[in-house]
Design an enzyme around this catalytic site. Structure first.
Site, mmCIF file in Angstrom:
data_model
loop_
_atom_site.group_PDB
_atom_site.id
_atom_site.type_symbol
_atom_site.label_atom_id
_atom_site.label_comp_id
_atom_site.label_asym_id
_atom_site.label_seq_id
_atom_site.Cartn_x
_atom_site.Cartn_y
_atom_site.Cartn_z
ATOM 1 N N CYS A 1 -4.628 -9.396 3.052
ATOM 2 C CA CYS A 1 -5.431 -8.524 3.347
ATOM 3 C C CYS A 1 -6.815 -9.264 3.873
ATOM 4 O O CYS A 1 -7.225 -9.444 5.348
ATOM 5 C CB CYS A 1 -6.441 -7.777 2.258
ATOM 6 S SG CYS A 1 -4.625 -6.750 1.426
ATOM 7 N N PHE B 1 -8.084 0.951 -1.475
ATOM 8 C CA PHE B 1 -8.962 -0.621 -1.310
ATOM 9 C C PHE B 1 -7.772 -0.761 -2.922
ATOM 10 O O PHE B 1 -9.280 -1.491 -3.189
ATOM 11 C CB PHE B 1 -10.173 0.192 -2.125
ATOM 12 C CG PHE B 1 -11.279 0.637 -0.553
ATOM 13 C CD1 PHE B 1 -12.044 -0.012 0.253
ATOM 14 C CD2 PHE B 1 -11.435 2.342 -0.580
ATOM 15 C CE1 PHE B 1 -12.460 0.426 1.898
ATOM 16 C CE2 PHE B 1 -11.719 2.470 0.443
ATOM 17 C CZ PHE B 1 -12.379 2.234 1.913
ATOM 18 N N GLY C 1 -7.738 -15.599 -0.381
ATOM 19 C CA GLY C 1 -6.048 -15.438 0.600
ATOM 20 C C GLY C 1 -5.260 -14.474 -0.266
ATOM 21 O O GLY C 1 -6.203 -13.997 -0.412
ATOM 22 N N VAL D 1 0.907 -1.296 0.166
ATOM 23 C CA VAL D 1 0.390 0.219 -0.158
ATOM 24 C C VAL D 1 0.788 1.478 -0.058
ATOM 25 O O VAL D 1 0.694 2.287 -1.236
ATOM 26 C CB VAL D 1 -0.984 -0.030 1.482
ATOM 27 C CG1 VAL D 1 -1.399 1.253 1.428
ATOM 28 C CG2 VAL D 1 -2.675 -0.739 1.177
ATOM 29 N N LYS E 1 -6.841 -12.022 7.176
ATOM 30 C CA LYS E 1 -5.776 -10.775 7.966
ATOM 31 C C LYS E 1 -7.150 -9.886 8.528
ATOM 32 O O LYS E 1 -7.660 -10.024 10.176
ATOM 33 C CB LYS E 1 -4.553 -10.539 7.281
ATOM 34 C CG LYS E 1 -4.303 -9.135 8.530
ATOM 35 C CD LYS E 1 -2.977 -9.249 8.390
ATOM 36 C CE LYS E 1 -3.176 -7.430 7.468
ATOM 37 N NZ LYS E 1 -3.824 -6.173 7.786
ATOM 38 N N LYS F 1 -3.599 -15.020 -6.444
ATOM 39 C CA LYS F 1 -4.184 -14.913 -7.338
ATOM 40 C C LYS F 1 -3.134 -14.478 -8.464
ATOM 41 O O LYS F 1 -2.135 -14.269 -7.859
ATOM 42 C CB LYS F 1 -4.800 -13.617 -6.817
ATOM 43 C CG LYS F 1 -4.220 -12.184 -7.099
ATOM 44 C CD LYS F 1 -5.392 -11.519 -6.364
ATOM 45 C CE LYS F 1 -5.054 -9.399 -6.474
ATOM 46 N NZ LYS F 1 -6.202 -8.540 -6.476
#
Ligand code: UGA
Length: 429
Positions: A260, A152, A257, A11, A263, A320
């Protein structure tokens, strides 16, 4: 505007690079000296399409620089974003020690007004802790504001998501802070929602929890499709056409998975508990997700019988496509369970192998999908990388011990593969 970003993880780095791309003067800080050394050479520590090119271009234009010093960033920047990691503790709560430590350091470096913005995903009421920490460490008479501005973006499409957000959420009690942040984000032309700080924090956790819930919901329906003979892709389409529901995040598969969703579910369940709410729904979301992997192994056993000494090939390891991130990847849980069954494992990932080696041992890492297929009794598609779409399935079949494909992402045309005499099984199709 001069901006400091503390923390060069996913991020933080994307935020810093994108703000510099928007024309702001940005200094990104991390306490990992090796990371900063590489970033100064224009090398990103993560795989994110387009990020390295954008980083280099902005470094050349002298809008973006890197440092190991919070003090330097605070002295040069009016707005400081905190984007450090908030890992999960053993008991499931979010570990906020990095946020606290950084807040303290920022406070000690402040000599004039600064706006401190939480960008890390944090449980509701963390803003209060940040405020109190700064208040008790800042020199007397120095003014400051605290805001929450959750991010986001998704890995793999991070730049697009940052530059074209559905909304920008600004949570703060200060009108001055709202004005600064609205000005900062104005060039993005996105809807801006100004809230109080706690609501902004809750928006982030609620959004991720809702997305996870959508995935587990469709996975639960996929299991019913499998038992009843319906097709989850058609069911998802039929549901998604309802504008109130929408198509996004209704792809059934082997589960979610990443760094983010898993968790944040843990952290959200825990902060809710602390506030006196038992958020059972989210625990079921987690359980359904875990069962997707267990169910995949069961499917395989149903076709192959005992897995002991059978070779199972895995296509895709990252959680992913378009990322090298292995954190909480379903492949890790799958490999653990296959190992328990004493299966031999071969695997391949287009980008994630080097990173995967830090997480997985006792498997055979291959150079391509064909090497994975050789002598395998089954292939399991775990990550839907584009590269896997148009494989030469004649060749794959000729290489395999038994022509079995478990499609963990409903990525392939099952009928076409069955026509080639594969035993094909998807997730709810
Ligand atoms: C997620 C959110 O989507 C972002 O909005 C958020 O900013 C980010 O977490 C974060 O909190 O930082 P990310 O983890 O990058 O983003 O990835 P997603 O695209 O959400 O995918 C998460 C997992 O869900 C992947 O394993 C993916 O394969 C799985 N998934 C996604 C499904 O199984 N089905 C779907 O329909 C969609």
């Amino acid at each position: 505007m001069h901006i400091g970003v503390i923390g060069c993880g996913y991020v933080g780095l994307v935020t810093g690079v994108c703000f510099s791309e928007m024309g702001y003067q940005v200094i990104c800080v991390d306490n990992n000296a090796e990371k900063i050394r590489k970033l100064k050479q224009g090398k990103t520590p993560i795989y994110e399409p387009g990020l390295e090119e954008m980083l280099k271009a902005n470094m050349r234009s002298r809008r973006l620089c890197f440092s190991g010093s919070i003090e330097e960033a605070v002295s040069k920047s009016e707005v400081i974003f905190i984007a450090v990691d908030t890992p999960t503790r053993k008991n499931g709560t979010a570990d906020l020690s990095n946020v606290k430590k950084v807040s303290r350091e920022i406070a000690k470096s402040m000599n004039e007004y600064r706006l401190i913005v939480e960008k890390s995903t944090v449980p509701v009421k963390t803003g209060e802790m940040v405020y109190d920490t700064i208040k008790s460490n800042v020199k007397e008479g120095i003014d400051f504001d605290v805001a929450s501005n959750p991010e986001f973006l998704r890995e793999g499409t991070a730049i697009k998501d940052f530059m074209h957000p559905d909304r920008v959420v600004i949570g703060t009690a200060s009108a001055r802070a709202v004005t600064i942040l609205v000005k900062l984000y104005e060039p993005l032309n996105a809807p801006i929602l100004a809230t109080d700080i706690k609501s902004a924090e809750l928006i982030k956790h609620s959004a991720n929890a809702f997305l996870a819930m959508k995935i587990s919901f469709i996975n639960a329906i996929a299991n019913i499709c499998e038992r009843s003979g319906a097709d989850i892709r058609k069911v998802a389409k039929g549901i998604g056409l309802d504008k109130r529901i929408g198509f996004e995040f209704l792809k059934a598969g082997i589960g979610f998975g990443g760094a983010c969703l898993p968790k944040d579910l843990d952290a959200f369940i825990n902060i809710s508990k602390k506030l006196g709410v038992d958020f059972k729904l989210l625990r079921e979301v987690q359980d359904i997700n875990d069962r997707q992997v267990t169910g995949t192994v069961k499917k395989l056993e149903k076709i192959l019988g005992k897995l002991k000494n059978k070779t199972v090939g895995i296509l895709g390891l990252t959680y992913k496509p378009d990322t090298d991130d292995m954190r909480n990847a379903p492949s890790l849980r799958l490999i653990d369970q296959l190992k328990e069954k004493k299966a031999k494992i071969k695997c391949y990932d287009p980008v994630g192998i080097e990173n995967a080696k830090k997480y997985i041992n006792g498997v055979n890492f291959c150079k391509d999908p064909y090497e994975v297929a050789r002598d395998s009794s089954a292939l399991i598609l775990v990550t839907e990388w584009n590269e896997f779409k148009y494989l030469n399935f004649y060749q794959i079949k000729s290489l395999m011990e038994e022509p079995v494909i478990i499609d963990g992402r409903n990525f392939y045309d099952g009928k076409a593969l069955r026509d080639l005499s594969f035993k094909y099984q998807g997730m709810g199709v």
